[in-house]
Design a protein around this motif. Sequence first.
Motif, PDB file in Angstrom:
ATOM      1  N   MET A   1       0.837  -1.206   0.000  1.00 56.89           N
ATOM      2  CA  MET A   1       0.000   0.000   0.000  1.00 56.89           C
ATOM      3  C   MET A   1       0.866   1.248   0.000  1.00 56.89           C
ATOM      4  O   MET A   1       0.505   2.262  -0.615  1.00 56.89           O
ATOM      5  N   GLY A   2       1.997   1.211   0.679  1.00 62.18           N
ATOM      6  CA  GLY A   2       2.900   2.354   0.684  1.00 62.18           C
ATOM      7  C   GLY A   2       3.452   2.652  -0.702  1.00 62.18           C
ATOM      8  O   GLY A   2       3.534   3.809  -1.121  1.00 62.18           O
ATOM      9  N   VAL A   3       3.807   1.603  -1.438  1.00 64.79           N
ATOM     10  CA  VAL A   3       4.293   1.786  -2.802  1.00 64.79           C
ATOM     11  C   VAL A   3       3.170   2.352  -3.680  1.00 64.79           C
ATOM     12  O   VAL A   3       3.390   3.266  -4.473  1.00 64.79           O
ATOM     13  N   VAL A   4       1.967   1.827  -3.500  1.00 60.81           N
ATOM     14  CA  VAL A   4       0.813   2.330  -4.262  1.00 60.81           C
ATOM     15  C   VAL A   4       0.564   3.799  -3.909  1.00 60.81           C
ATOM     16  O   VAL A   4       0.330   4.631  -4.795  1.00 60.81           O
ATOM     17  N   TYR A   5       0.629   4.133  -2.634  1.00 67.03           N
ATOM     18  CA  TYR A   5       0.446   5.523  -2.196  1.00 67.03           C
ATOM     19  C   TYR A   5       1.454   6.437  -2.885  1.00 67.03           C
ATOM     20  O   TYR A   5       1.107   7.518  -3.376  1.00 67.03           O
ATOM     21  N   ASN A   6       2.707   6.014  -2.943  1.00 63.88           N
ATOM     22  CA  ASN A   6       3.741   6.826  -3.576  1.00 63.88           C
ATOM     23  C   ASN A   6       3.528   6.949  -5.081  1.00 63.88           C
ATOM     24  O   ASN A   6       3.753   8.016  -5.661  1.00 63.88           O
ATOM     25  N   PHE A   7       3.074   5.881  -5.712  1.00 60.38           N
ATOM     26  CA  PHE A   7       2.759   5.941  -7.152  1.00 60.38           C
ATOM     27  C   PHE A   7       1.627   6.927  -7.410  1.00 60.38           C
ATOM     28  O   PHE A   7       1.718   7.783  -8.294  1.00 60.38           O
ATOM     29  N   VAL A   8       0.562   6.836  -6.621  1.00 56.62           N
ATOM     30  CA  VAL A   8      -0.584   7.735  -6.791  1.00 56.62           C
ATOM     31  C   VAL A   8      -0.170   9.175  -6.504  1.00 56.62           C
ATOM     32  O   VAL A   8      -0.585  10.105  -7.211  1.00 56.62           O
ATOM     33  N   SER A   9       0.676   9.377  -5.502  1.00 58.69           N
ATOM     34  CA  SER A   9       1.162  10.726  -5.177  1.00 58.69           C
ATOM     35  C   SER A   9       1.966  11.305  -6.340  1.00 58.69           C
ATOM     36  O   SER A   9       1.791  12.469  -6.721  1.00 58.69           O
ATOM     37  N   TRP A  10       2.858  10.507  -6.899  1.00 60.00           N
ATOM     38  CA  TRP A  10       3.649  10.950  -8.052  1.00 60.00           C
ATOM     39  C   TRP A  10       2.738  11.284  -9.233  1.00 60.00           C
ATOM     40  O   TRP A  10       2.904  12.323  -9.875  1.00 60.00           O
ATOM     41  N   LEU A  11       1.770  10.414  -9.490  1.00 57.54           N
ATOM     42  CA  LEU A  11       0.857  10.630 -10.610  1.00 57.54           C
ATOM     43  C   LEU A  11       0.059  11.916 -10.403  1.00 57.54           C
ATOM     44  O   LEU A  11      -0.105  12.719 -11.333  1.00 57.54           O
ATOM     45  N   GLN A  12      -0.402  12.134  -9.180  1.00 58.72           N
ATOM     46  CA  GLN A  12      -1.147  13.359  -8.890  1.00 58.72           C
ATOM     47  C   GLN A  12      -0.251  14.580  -9.080  1.00 58.72           C
ATOM     48  O   GLN A  12      -0.700  15.608  -9.606  1.00 58.72           O
ATOM     49  N   GLU A  13       0.996  14.489  -8.687  1.00 63.32           N
ATOM     50  CA  GLU A  13       1.917  15.616  -8.869  1.00 63.32           C
ATOM     51  C   GLU A  13       2.097  15.947 -10.349  1.00 63.32           C
ATOM     52  O   GLU A  13       2.083  17.117 -10.742  1.00 63.32           O
ATOM     53  N   THR A  14       2.246  14.922 -11.194  1.00 67.92           N
ATOM     54  CA  THR A  14       2.395  15.186 -12.631  1.00 67.92           C
ATOM     55  C   THR A  14       1.130  15.824 -13.195  1.00 67.92           C
ATOM     56  O   THR A  14       1.205  16.718 -14.042  1.00 67.92           O
ATOM     57  N   LEU A  15      -0.020  15.377 -12.714  1.00 67.90           N
ATOM     58  CA  LEU A  15      -1.287  15.943 -13.184  1.00 67.90           C
ATOM     59  C   LEU A  15      -1.429  17.390 -12.737  1.00 67.90           C
ATOM     60  O   LEU A  15      -1.835  18.264 -13.513  1.00 67.90           O
ATOM     61  N   MET A  16      -1.088  17.678 -11.497  1.00 68.44           N
ATOM     62  CA  MET A  16      -1.199  19.051 -11.001  1.00 68.44           C
ATOM     63  C   MET A  16      -0.223  19.979 -11.738  1.00 68.44           C
ATOM     64  O   MET A  16      -0.568  21.118 -12.058  1.00 68.44           O
TER      65      MET A  16
END
Length: 191
Positions: free
Chosen positions: A166-181
């Motif tokens: 879940m931590g790896v998934v959290y970091n992936f989603v965080s990175w993806l959100q950063e690229t989108l923002m």
Amino acid sequence: MAHGFKRTRKGIVGRFEAPEVRLLQKLFSDVGETLAPAAREDGPARNDDPLEALLGWDEDVAEPTDPAVRRLLPAASSDPEQAAEFRRLTDRSLRERKTAALRASSLALESQPVVLSLAQAQDFARALNDVRLVLASRLNIDSTEAAERVAELTDFGRAEDVEQYMGVVYNFVSWLQETLMNALLKTLPPR
């Protein structure tokens, strides 16, 4: 591997591999299910006021017991009466809007590359944020130390248990959100 989102002449574009699409769609679906209102023990909601029924107000809406849902739908006031009234007036519509953004984002992943209009990108950002809030709650990210502990988890191949995964998934989603923002920021007019 995902390339994240970039602003292009066609819109905001992201590229994902099939496992990443499945992961994101599963996350969007799971959070949508988490947002579904709990079934009432006394049967379906009873609302004698036609205006309240039309507007989606519910007579008795309790504060969520699930900490993740409380993060998604926090109390609007420290005053219990005001918080209860606000929740009564907004709970259903907030859940519906969040669920709609999650579904729309899941559908957007059906085409590759993913090309988002400004409105779709904003929905996708909302959906990613809701996923991050749920994951943060499940991972007990409530301090700088907890965030730093989770930030170290970046490799799916090294995840040894559900929490690390879940931590790896959290970091992936965080990175993806950063690229989108970052892509969304580039759509703003210059100052």
